[in-house]
Scaffold this active site. Structure first.
Site, PDB file in Angstrom:
ATOM      1  CE1 TYR A  71       1.520  -3.996  -1.155  1.00  0.00           C
ATOM      2  CE2 TYR A  71       2.379  -5.017   0.828  1.00  0.00           C
ATOM      3  CZ  TYR A  71       1.613  -4.054   0.219  1.00  0.00           C
ATOM      4  OH  TYR A  71       0.942  -3.134   0.996  1.00  0.00           O
ATOM      5  CE  LYS A  82       3.054  -0.680  -0.166  1.00  0.00           C
ATOM      6  NZ  LYS A  82       2.451   0.649  -0.445  1.00  0.00           N
ATOM      7  CB  SER A  84       3.425  -3.071   4.081  1.00  0.00           C
ATOM      8  OG  SER A  84       3.181  -4.393   4.492  1.00  0.00           O
TER       9      SER A  84
END
Lengths: 327, 327
Positions: free
Chosen positions: B151, B155, B127
């Site tokens: 998050y 990632k 992402s």
């Protein structure tokens, strides 16, 4: 102030301990308690004996991190690591110690803080091995981390964890990306980077040393004295000024092997230089070709981190700190 | 060819399944076996029914990854994740699923390969959340990853692992950093980014939508159709060309909310635009201000990844793929 040093038996750990032993208030307050940890039991310099507890343990062992953090140290230096060559040769050991061990430490701090508010300062020894070739001429502070070793990968991951845990207020972390430390005291070792130190340290002691690469090889250096200085500075730095980008490439000196040798000649004469024996080694040459050569470490400099700017000073620091000022 | 899709019940997973169902050889060979995994049991499009096995499991559960990898799939799409908001709200769940789950998958592949040579292709959904403000005007392929969410941290760590495991020959990995997907099909959701899709999807269906930010907000988009295209292309791409830097920012379209609305008017008329209700939301405005706005995703473009270049095409893709070609 209770200070915990993990990896205290290593070279940087010992240099840091010397600073703590001989400079009152160097960490921003009185050190009243010192916990030293390494896989072999570390020793404290004499003046610190009375306040020191030394432990031989591996951070990645179950419960080890929790045991250390239960004592709620105020400042934690995390210097422990499986070095590059070993982490590459032993996949599982490298990930277990360098990644899982570090995460266990960070998670132990979080768990302790959930019991009762706790937010120590954590100073983490990272490395320019987080970078991987090809590089720009100078690596800037916003260059991406694409390590080419498992060691560099583990350091880069630990940096990300450190930044996220810090952002969440779990601890106040700062990551210190060390240049190659030169002149490393001690015996010649088999690290591919060893020759950078060997060709100075051995001739200064009247011994022969082997140079396995060409003289135009460019690399990034700081002295052991500067390395200890980075950690001391990181312990007292106002982290508000650092913001959320908590991992900093330390300042250093970009120099060629030729620069090293010229400095050696200026400081110790042609006789010392004659002790360097050229013995090209294709393997070492290839490894070194993938290493960073030069940085524009502006952020760290702006934040007050300092390193040598001339190779002569690196050699003089070695003579003063390791050879009693005499060659 | 045995294909494993982890996170197959999600939006991108379903789009990818549609491509596999309706385009023979889209993954570079005949798919003879399909394993679909998600926390809820995923369903395959009709034509794939006969070759599909669906499983409800969590990759971070003990033994789950090993169970999947014991079947030695040739291509593995890893699309499963706890989304940004939840990973931020639930620290432990985010790290367990997004980091430990991914590492369990990678380590299961390694363990299987130690039994008998095995080197699948692994395509990982990353992402642009790996980046964190402040940004340059355009984020280049060598910009550093300093995520501002857990998050994004998870990632970025998975990307590092993917690159290292690939470098070591454990699998052939490639990480695909997705732009914000727009127009997201389905119901409006509470994601802070939801409005980018809502203000198009809802008016196209004759429904009102809320716009919580100013029209000059700039963001980075690709359609669900492009997202599926990225993964299909990654499955067949010659990874020699990618080299050791295995994580790629996907191409996308940098557009303002004003551009979105203008495209909506061109495609669906002023009537549709009148269904957008301005309702400023300071919280959303602040969150969005920290997001990437524009990229120079040159490497992915050079490697053949393609996305829309005009917002009208993003809207038309939605009309064709979700609304049967009619509004």
């Amino acid at each position: 102030m209770h200070v915990l040093i993990i990896g205290a038996a290593g070279m940087v750990g010992r240099k840091l301990l010397d600073r703590i032993a001989h400079e009152d208030g160097v960490l921003g307050g009185e050190v009243t308690r010192l916990t030293l940890v390494d896989v072999v039991e570390p020793t404290a310099p004499g003046p610190l004996d009375a306040i020191t507890r030394s432990l031989a343990l591996d951070l990645s062992d179950a419960g080890a991190a929790a045991q250390l953090i239960a004592e709620r140290p105020d400042i934690i230096f995390h210097l422990a690591a499986i070095v590059s060559g070993e982490a590459e040769a032993d996949f599982e050991k490298g990930y277990r110690v360098n990644l899982d061990g570090t995460r266990a430490l960070f998670d132990a701090i979080r768990a302790e803080g959930l019991k009762e508010p706790y937010r120590p300062r954590v100073i983490f020894a990272s490395s320019v091995a987080v970078f991987g070739a090809p590089f720009p001429e100078k690596i800037g502070d916003e260059f991406f981390t694409t390590p080419l070793t498992s060691y560099g990968t583990q350091k880069a991951i630990a940096e990300l964890l450190l930044a996220d845990y810090s952002r969440r207020g779990i601890f106040d972390g700062i990551g210190i990306r060390l240049p190659t430390i030169c002149v490393r005291p001690g015996k010649p070792n088999k690290a591919a980077s060893g020759f950078f130190s060997n060709i100075l340290r051995e001739p200064l002691a009247g011994q022969e040393a082997v140079l396995p690469v060409e003289e135009d090889v460019l690399h990034w250096f700081a002295s052991p004295r500067s390395a200890a200085g980075f950690f001391v500075h990181a312990a007292t730095l106002d982290l508000e000024k650092v913001g959320l980008r908590r991992n900093l490439t330390m300042p250093g000196l970009s120099a060629t092997v030729r620069d090293e040798i010229a400095a050696l000649e200026r400081v110790a004469g042609a006789k010392a230089v004659r002790l360097i024996r050229r013995e090209p080694d294709e393997t070492i040459r290839r490894i070194v070709a993938g290493w960073p050569r030069d940085f524009d470490a502006r952020r760290a400099a702006e934040l007050g981190f300092k390193a040598e700017t001339r190779f002569d000073d690196i050699i003089r620091a070695h003579i003063e700190d390791e050879l009693g000022g005499k060659i």
